[in-house]
Scaffold this motif. Structure first.
Motif, PDB file in Angstrom:
ATOM      1  N   GLU A  46      32.920  36.757  33.431  1.00 36.89           N
ATOM      2  CA  GLU A  46      32.733  37.838  34.029  1.00 36.89           C
ATOM      3  C   GLU A  46      34.212  38.634  34.064  1.00 36.89           C
ATOM      4  O   GLU A  46      35.163  37.944  34.033  1.00 36.89           O
ATOM      5  N   THR A  47      34.233  40.029  34.312  1.00 31.88           N
ATOM      6  CA  THR A  47      35.287  40.682  34.324  1.00 31.88           C
ATOM      7  C   THR A  47      35.312  42.022  34.859  1.00 31.88           C
ATOM      8  O   THR A  47      33.936  42.322  35.516  1.00 31.88           O
ATOM      9  N   ILE A  48      36.091  42.850  35.115  1.00 35.57           N
ATOM     10  CA  ILE A  48      35.942  44.183  35.900  1.00 35.57           C
ATOM     11  C   ILE A  48      36.112  45.303  34.846  1.00 35.57           C
ATOM     12  O   ILE A  48      36.929  45.158  33.807  1.00 35.57           O
ATOM     13  N   SER A  49      35.642  46.430  35.245  1.00 32.06           N
ATOM     14  CA  SER A  49      35.806  47.636  34.422  1.00 32.06           C
ATOM     15  C   SER A  49      36.553  48.795  34.952  1.00 32.06           C
ATOM     16  O   SER A  49      36.760  49.662  34.143  1.00 32.06           O
ATOM     17  N   LYS A  50      37.044  48.578  35.941  1.00 34.51           N
ATOM     18  CA  LYS A  50      37.774  49.569  36.674  1.00 34.51           C
ATOM     19  C   LYS A  50      38.733  49.105  37.696  1.00 34.51           C
ATOM     20  O   LYS A  50      38.569  47.931  38.247  1.00 34.51           O
ATOM     21  N   LYS A  51      39.584  49.732  38.039  1.00 31.20           N
ATOM     22  CA  LYS A  51      40.616  49.562  39.234  1.00 31.20           C
ATOM     23  C   LYS A  51      40.000  49.502  40.792  1.00 31.20           C
ATOM     24  O   LYS A  51      38.782  50.174  40.972  1.00 31.20           O
ATOM     25  N   ALA A  52      40.346  48.759  41.549  1.00 31.80           N
ATOM     26  CA  ALA A  52      39.731  48.525  42.885  1.00 31.80           C
ATOM     27  C   ALA A  52      40.805  48.190  43.793  1.00 31.80           C
ATOM     28  O   ALA A  52      41.754  47.386  43.418  1.00 31.80           O
ATOM     29  N   VAL A  53      40.964  48.574  44.936  1.00 30.06           N
ATOM     30  CA  VAL A  53      41.711  48.177  46.106  1.00 30.06           C
ATOM     31  C   VAL A  53      40.826  47.434  47.154  1.00 30.06           C
ATOM     32  O   VAL A  53      39.853  47.965  47.642  1.00 30.06           O
ATOM     33  N   ALA A  54      41.382  46.194  47.704  1.00 32.05           N
ATOM     34  CA  ALA A  54      40.649  45.524  48.711  1.00 32.05           C
ATOM     35  C   ALA A  54      41.689  45.052  49.665  1.00 32.05           C
ATOM     36  O   ALA A  54      42.685  44.755  49.386  1.00 32.05           O
ATOM     37  N   GLU A  55      41.144  44.830  50.715  1.00 30.54           N
ATOM     38  CA  GLU A  55      42.062  44.306  51.877  1.00 30.54           C
ATOM     39  C   GLU A  55      41.023  43.428  52.813  1.00 30.54           C
ATOM     40  O   GLU A  55      39.740  43.648  53.049  1.00 30.54           O
TER      41      GLU A  55
END
Length: 686
Positions: free
Chosen positions: A472-481
């Motif tokens: 699996e991978t990601i296709s866009k940026k994201a910010v998490a806390e």
């Protein structure tokens, strides 16, 4: 057997399954007086090999010939056991590519040749089975010349062909040998061959002396080049890799085998002259190691066998030093010290005990407490690691579950021990599905490992359908806390992280970037954050497969002077990554294989149609002669699991294929949804 290092020759036999490597080794043993007959059954003694009628692992024999010690490694011809081939080539200074004179250059001929060339090893060729119907030395020689970027120098020519094949001509010595019951008798060169012998001798001379200026000048001046001068030039040309000496014969009838053995002793590279080994120091610095008797002890474990009676048996290549039974050594990979028991030279199941081993030797070590293939053994003060060959990743998987509850505890031990013997075999327990999953290079590979699990460790299993190593991978940026805060009396738990996730190019793996400033998170907790993220990446949010090709940047957070701890920041990182991945448009990736399919010309179109129907992308087609074509394509691994049976049907059993992993690629949405549903169903049924 106690020869000096310059009198030792380590040789690996490579080639396609069925070319006669094992029979060639048997003929050599017969010539050396170590066998009473020529038969592959004397070497393929494993019960699985007996049932399959073919080698499935490397067999190693040391014996004397012409005042030299030859150590021959007979490698398997199935592509599923390529790890054994790579390791055997890695520890051998000389390579003999055995080629079937009927089939010519086959897929494993090419694949194993590429392995040898990539390691800088000089290669000889033995064109075998000249006595068979439709065998052709001339056609095979032409196929070799067109297949490989190397001058093919025929040093022997066959006398007669097919059932009439009964001797060979040595072009260097210009002598003919007629064989009766496998025994050579010198004879006059047949009159019908005189012109051909002169023609081929002239070609050989020109190819050999091309890189020797002094001999070339002598030749152009019309002076006679003596056999010893030609042999010396051939020796240098072979060792430099500019030419491949080609011999012919029949291992089954023991014709031409003795000449091959003679030339191995005359031309062969001694361990002292072989390609250096690359090693890594504790500091990470890379160094080059030549075979040495004077440097401190260092050895490479290139083969480990799990024997039901003896236990663990390891085969090592001595890189440096001198060791004796009872000497201590350090296993660098495991960080443990141990002592050698007895030392043996390999001769199949009959080992030859020796007092000591020196640089260049291939030695058998029974009953090591711990040890796995590709590990480095050294003197306690020389902690470096031999860099092993690159092995293909296991791509085929199956679930295995013990038939008996009594075997539940035994299966993990058995699989762990088997994994120590093969770097292309792995296993893991999936707690979500409750399944044990084994992975390897193909169906034959896994069948053999499962059979060994039963025969060696007494564990009989039910085998489930193949599983694909999705990612699996990601296709866009994201910010998490995520802020992990827990108070239970006394010291609590506190960890707070802010991270950014962004996709990386395919094959880039994982990157962790620390952008913490001002001590908002103490430096000693930064590794804990990275550790937590690595743990979270083991199970993605789409279908629970490992996550790849992601950069995670830690840019903010906070800590508590009393309650913060390593585990608190690990938990915070795990939860932050999971939240971030869900927002980063996660996708499923599937392994894409580079496939080469060999089929009769008349059905090539049908094969291409079948590939296309399996979501494959044809890359081209070429005629390879003898009425056969090669179709190249890129196909998802999931579509190849049942391809073998379909190809057999299309080609009436004449087709075959090989494949290797090239990259991961995003799964189409409709296929992804199906995979996700199947994964959920597996979890529910667990």
């Amino acid at each position: 057997m106690n020869k000096s290092v310059d009198k030792k020759r380590n040789i690996a036999f490579i080639g396609h399954n069925g070319c006669g490597k094992t029979l060639l080794l048997s003929a050599m043993l017969f010539n050396a007086g170590l066998a009473d007959r020529i038969s592959s059954k004397l070497i393929d003694t494993d019960s699985i090999e007996e049932s399959k009628g073919s080698s499935i692992s490397a067999h190693i024999y040391s014996f004397d010939w012409n005042d030299h010690q030859l150590t021959v490694i007979d490698t398997p011809g199935f592509g599923d056991f390529i790890a054994d081939v790579s390791n055997s080539v890695f520890v051998s200074e000389n390579i003999v590519s055995v080629v079937n004179a009927v089939a010519g250059v086959e897929i494993q001929t090419e694949r194993t040749w590429q392995i040898a060339e990539s390691m800088g090893k000089p290669i000889m060729v033995f064109v075998n089975q000249i006595d068979k119907e439709r065998a052709s030395f001339e056609n095979t020689l032409r196929a070799l010349e067109t297949s490989f970027n190397k001058k093919m120098v025929a040093l022997t020519l066959p006398i007669g062909s097919e059932s009439e094949f009964h001797g060979v001509v040595d072009l260097i010595e210009e002598k003919a040998y007629i064989y009766e019951n496998g025994k050579p008798n010198e004879a006059a060169i047949p009159s019908s061959m005189v012109d051909r012998v002169k023609e081929m001798k002239l070609k050989a001379v020109e190819d050999i002396i091309e890189s020797d200026d002094s001999l070339m000048e002598k030749y152009l001046e019309g002076q006679q080049i003596q056999p010893q001068e030609l042999t010396n030039a051939l020796l240098m040309a072979y060792r430099s890799g500019s030419v491949a000496p080609v011999f012919c014969g029949s291992a089954e009838k023991n014709i031409g085998v003795d000449l091959l053995m003679n030339y191995i002793t005359k031309l062969g590279v001694s361990p002292l002259e072989g390609v250096p080994y690359e090693a890594k120091l504790e500091s990470g610095e890379k160094v080059s190691l030549k075979i040495s008797e004077t440097e401190p002890f260092c050895a490479y474990n290139f083969k480990t066998v799990v024997d039901p009676f003896v236990g663990r048996v390891s085969y090592i290549k001595m890189i440096a030093g001198v060791v004796k039974a009872g000497d201590s050594y350090f296993n660098v990979n495991r960080g443990i010290s141990d002592k050698f028991g007895r030392l043996y030279l390999a001769r199949g199941k009959e080992q030859i005990e020796i007092d000591q081993a020196t640089g260049g030797d291939i030695v058998v070590l029974p009953k090591l407490k711990e040890g796995a293939v590709t590990e480095t053994l050294t003197h306690k003060d020389r902690k470096l690691t031999i860099i092993p060959p690159t092995f293909p990743e296991p791509m085929f998987s199956r679930s295995v579950n013990p038939k008996s509850k009594a075997d539940i505890d035994k299966i993990s031990n058995g699989l762990s021990r088997l994994a120590e013997t093969d770097p292309t075999f792995s296993w893991e327990y999936d707690p979500e599905t409750g399944e044990t999953v084994v992975s390897g290079l193909g169906t034959i590979h896994l069948d053999v490992m499962i059979e060994r699990l039963k025969s060696i460790f007494g564990v009989d299993v039910n085998v489930g359908k193949p599983k694909i190593a999705y990612r699996e991978t990601i296709s866009k940026k994201a910010v998490a806390e995520y802020k992990h805060k827990k108070q239970t009396g006394g010291h609590g738990q506190y960890g707070h992280v802010k991270i950014e996730l962004e996709p990386l190019p395919r094959g880039a793996g994982f990157e962790f970037v620390d952008k913490i400033f001002g001590g908002v998170i103490p430096k000693n907790f930064i590794p804990s954050v990275e550790k937590g993220i690595v743990e979270a990446m083991k199970r993605g949010s789409v279908a629970g497969y490992p996550v790849v090709d992601v950069r995670v940047t830690l840019f903010d957070g906070s800590y508590h002077e009393v309650d913060s701890s390593d585990i608190s920041f690990q938990i915070a990182a795990i939860q932050a990554f999971r939240k971030g991945m869900e927002d980063a448009k996660p996708v499923l990736l599937e392994p894409i294989m580079e496939v080469e399919i060999f089929c009769p010309d008349e059905v090539a179109g049908d094969v291409i149609g079948e590939v296309t129907s399996r979501r494959g992308r044809p890359q081209g087609m070429e005629a390879i002669g003898r009425g056969m074509s090669k179709v190249k394509a890129e196909v998802p691994l999931a579509e190849m699991l049942d391809f073998s049976g379909r190809l057999s049907g299309i080609t009436s059993g004449r087709g075959y294929f090989t494949m290797k992993f090239v990259r991961y690629q995003e799964v189409p949405p409709n296929i992804q949804e199906k995979i996700v549903q199947e994964r959920k169903q597996e979890s529910q049924n667990a």
